[in-house]
Design a protein around this motif. Sequence first.
Motif: not given
Length: 537
Positions: A198, A225, A263
Motif C-alpha cells: 500500500d 494505491s 488501483t
Amino acid sequence: MAGGDRISDLPDDLLHRILYFAPVKEAASTSALARRWRSLWLSSGAVNLDTRSYHVPDDNLYGKRATFVRDAHAALDARDRHCPLRKLTFHVEGHGWDTIQVFLCISDDGLKDDIVGFVLSHRAARSVEELCVDAYVGRHPYEDRCESGYYDLSLASLPSMNLRRLRISSCASLKVLPASAPVAFPRLEELRLHFCTDVPLQDLQIVVDSAPHLAVLELHSVCLSSSENDVPGDAATHDGSPPPAKLRCAAVTALVMSDCTWTNWTGVELDAPMLRCFKYNGNFREPFALKPQEAANLTRVDMEYFSPDMYYYIENNTCACFWQCAASFSNARVLKLKTNQLEHLRHGPELNKMPFRDLERLELEAQYKPGRSKHTGAAIAHLLHCCPVIRELRLNLSTSTASEIKSYGYDGCYEQDVLAEKDQLDFNKSVNHFLRRRFKNPTMSCEVPDYIHGLTGQSFTCLQTSLRCVSLRFRRDESNRFGVRLAKFLAENALVLEEMHIDDGNQKIWEHINHVVGRSIAGSASGFVVLPLETRK
C-alpha cells in the motif's frame, strides 16, 4: 590463530570496511579478539540488526525480541558516543507471517510496539546515510512474501536530511504520516521499494519531488494505491475508463518497474526527462507511456513480460499494449526483450513509423511454440523491420509447451530444469553414437526447408546496410528446425555481416552440427566468420 593474525595485519580502513557489513552482534564480539579490536567495530559507522544472529526458537519469540531491542539500543548508544552512524539495516527473518509481524509490532504485554519506529527515533539515527528495512519468511528474500506486508512505516519519521540510499521491503503501509508533516530528502540518490502493498501514489510523488538528486528509483512488486484526490471525477478518458496514473521523476536516470500494480487507473504515464536506463517487468495488461521527446537521453531499455496463452483477446491486448509502450523508446540504443510469447509480437505499428529507429543492439530471449513457426517468423520479421540501423542482434530462442508455463505466468527456473534434463538425455545419446561410430555411419538429414513465413522474400534495411554481428542460440531436434532455418536465412541475407555465433543449446558431439548452414555460410558473398557462441567478444 594464524588466520586471525593475518586479518590483524590489514589496515584499519580495510577492517572498518569489513565490519561495515557485519551484523552488529558479530561485529561487537570482535572486541574480544585483541586490544586493537576493542573500538574498531564502533568506528565502522554501521549498525546491521539481523535476527539470524539470535539462535532462539520461535516459542521464545518475546525473549528474542527483548534481546534484539536491547542490543539495538546499546549499539546505537555506542555509535552516538564514538562516530556518526552512516548505515542502519534491519533484517528480520521468521518461519511464518504471524511470527514476523509479532516480532516487529507487538510487545510481550500484547500492546502495539513498533521496533522500526523505536530504532529510527534514536538520536544516533539522525545522521544515517543508508537505511534498509527487510523482512521475509524462509531463506530466500523473494519467496513466500506476505501479500499484506508485516509493518507500517511513516515516511515522515525517516532520518531524511542525510539519507542517500533508502530500501524498504515487505511494508504493509508506506505513507507520509502525519499528512501535514513536511518531508525533505535533500541528499537522497537511490530509492528502492520491494513488496510494499500500500503505497499511495500521492505520497510517493511527495518523496520524489522532495529529492532533487534522486537518480535511481526501483519499484518491485509495489501496489500504488489512490485516494479520492488522486482521481477526480472529470479526469476519465473519452471512453469512460479511468485516466492513467502519472508519476513525475524529474532527476531520475535509472527507473525499474517490476510486477507493479495500480488501483483506479488505466496504465501509468511517466514523466522522466533525464531517464537513461529503464527496466519494465510485467504482463502488459495495462499500458504505460513515456513521451519520446522526454526521453532524449534514454540509452538502454529492458522489457520482460510473460502472459498465459489462454484467449485470443488476451493475446491481442498484450500485443497492442507492448507496441504502444514501445513507441516511448524510439531513442533507445539498446533493447533487451524477454518474453514467453514471441508470437504476440507479430502484429505492430505500420512499418513507416519505425518505433526503434535508433536501436543499435537488440537482445531477444523468447519462447515460441514449434507448431506456430508461421507466427514466430512473422514476429521476428516485424522486429527486423522496426530496427533499420541495428548493428548487433542476439537471439536466444527456445520451445515451450503448456506444461512449462504456469497458469498465471512463466517460471524460468522450471524451464531451466526441463532443458537440463533433456540436454542430459541428448548428451548420453551422442556419446552412444560416438562409441558406435565404427559400426554405424552417422547420417543427418540435410534437407532443411528454406521458406520461413514472414521472412523469406522480404527486404530488410538492417540486413542490407547495418547488421554486423549475430548471436543465435537455439535448441535443435528432429521435430523443430526453426533455429536452423533462421541461421540459414541470416547467413544468406545479411549482406554486411562480419560475425555469426551459433549455439544449438545442448551438448551433442556431432549430431547438431548442421551441414546445410555450413555450406550456406561458406558460399555467402559477405565472407563473414562463424564462431562458437562462447567466444563472442
